[in-house]
Design an enzyme around this catalytic site. Sequence first.
Site, short mmCIF file in Angstrom:
data_model
loop_
_atom_site.label_atom_id
_atom_site.label_comp_id
_atom_site.label_asym_id
_atom_site.label_seq_id
_atom_site.Cartn_x
_atom_site.Cartn_y
_atom_site.Cartn_z
N GLU A 186 20.45 79.34 38.51
CA GLU A 186 20.18 80.76 38.30
C GLU A 186 19.65 81.00 36.89
O GLU A 186 20.12 80.39 35.92
CB GLU A 186 21.46 81.57 38.53
CG GLU A 186 22.02 81.42 39.94
CD GLU A 186 23.24 82.28 40.17
OE1 GLU A 186 23.75 82.87 39.18
OE2 GLU A 186 23.70 82.38 41.32
N GLU A 239 23.45 79.95 35.12
CA GLU A 239 24.48 79.04 35.62
C GLU A 239 23.93 78.25 36.79
O GLU A 239 22.84 78.54 37.31
CB GLU A 239 25.74 79.81 36.05
CG GLU A 239 25.52 80.75 37.21
CD GLU A 239 26.77 81.54 37.54
OE1 GLU A 239 27.62 81.71 36.64
OE2 GLU A 239 26.89 81.96 38.69
N ASN A 263 25.17 76.85 40.62
CA ASN A 263 26.17 76.87 41.69
C ASN A 263 26.07 75.57 42.48
O ASN A 263 25.08 75.36 43.19
CB ASN A 263 25.95 78.07 42.61
CG ASN A 263 26.27 79.38 41.93
OD1 ASN A 263 27.36 79.55 41.39
ND2 ASN A 263 25.32 80.30 41.93
N ARG A 268 26.74 74.29 45.27
CA ARG A 268 27.08 74.50 46.67
C ARG A 268 25.93 75.21 47.37
O ARG A 268 24.94 75.56 46.74
CB ARG A 268 28.35 75.34 46.78
CG ARG A 268 28.24 76.67 46.02
CD ARG A 268 29.51 77.49 46.11
NE ARG A 268 29.49 78.61 45.17
CZ ARG A 268 28.89 79.76 45.38
NH1 ARG A 268 28.20 79.95 46.50
NH2 ARG A 268 28.94 80.74 44.48
#
Length: 453
Positions: free
Chosen positions: A183, A197, A199, A201
């Site tokens: 992101e 950040e 993620n 997943r």
Amino acid sequence: MAALGDKIGSSLIAQAADVPTLPWSGSHVKISPESSLFTIPDEIYREACVHTTEEVIASCQVIGYPAMIKASWGGGGKGIRKVHNDDEVRALFKQVQGEVPGSPIFIMKVASQSRHLEVQLLCDQYGNVAALHSRDCSIQRRHQKIIEEGPITVAPPQTVKKLEQAARRLAKSVNYVGAATVEYLYSMDTSEYYFLELNPRLQVEHPVTEWIAEINLPAAQVAVGMGIPLWQIPEIRRFYGMEYGGGYDAWRKTSLVAAPFDFDKAENIRPKGHCVAVRVTSEDPDDGFKPTSGKVQELSFKSKPNVWAYFSVKSGGGIHEFSDSQFGHVFAFGESRALAIANMVLELKEIQIRGEIRTNVDYTIDLLHASDYRDNKIHTGWLDSRIAMRVRAERLPWYLSVVGGALYKACASSAALVSDYVGYLEKGQIPPKVNSSRITIGTRFMFININIC
């Protein structure tokens, strides 16, 4: 996953991988790319954190207000507060600590009126990293995504390419394996981007990417987990313009003839159209988006070739008072952004949800009609500012529906009489005497309904 799933750790690794970051409490902390492949030393990690109110104030004064106090283990709008001065730090720091107990906390500069952009990654255990197009998740309420779409249309193609390259560089620095989303915050004024950040997943908005990239991400994850290299997955090969066999036996053909290729040099195909996603929540927009709970008497939704959705409840079910407010996700596809938005609006209007809960469906339809959204002039704070100004979804008075129904019935009745009359004339016949009651029935019906109003 351990290294990149932590917001502080991933920011440190991003700095080491030469990925731009916003000024934050760990900007002065440097680690070598080699060390980030394993673990970040505790003393270096702690140096990027803030532990007391005094440390938060000192860090904010260095970074500059406004700033964000963020919990590294937070997410979904929890463990994050914006502060504008020292007094707000003293009031809000404890709230962040309380929402995510035990989490390390850090400070990050606020990027005002920025866009929230994402790059979808898929990585195998052999060092291959594929960037599967991008998403824009800038419509947020209190840092919680409400509307997602893809691909990115606010930034030029060369900037999107840089976002993808930086994301791939970050994943490679830790030998990441599996699906991940990187992101960014993007400034529309300066065209600069900053790492936010990662993620580690598959996110709930992944069908946006699946629609525009034509790749089944869960299936690709299973293939990666089985040890199959990316270059041997038919959909990945098609995505990069390589021979992939095609047909029902594409997997068998690919496994026999596929050859490795360099993902750093390969060019992907253009996104297929545009996709918009809307999160359906049990919140009351007229009461400050307060969560609601209770029985759901009816939930009706019909998927179409260009619209798909899933819900965690069904007719006769209910939403528990302690459950997450999101209970549905709707995805609409179109050849262009405008068509995707239009398809989404039509489908949201057809959703039938009756029961004890309130939803954000009507409010979201109003958002999709907003000129700022259609003109792509929104940012991450746009929805919060709209709510602060108490802009509500406009509902027409109920009696207009009755008047409209009466007019429709009158028009239909008159059209039927005219059609019969013309039919006789075309056959060369004399029309029978028309009952005056039939002529006026539609008009009478209309005025009866208007009088009822």
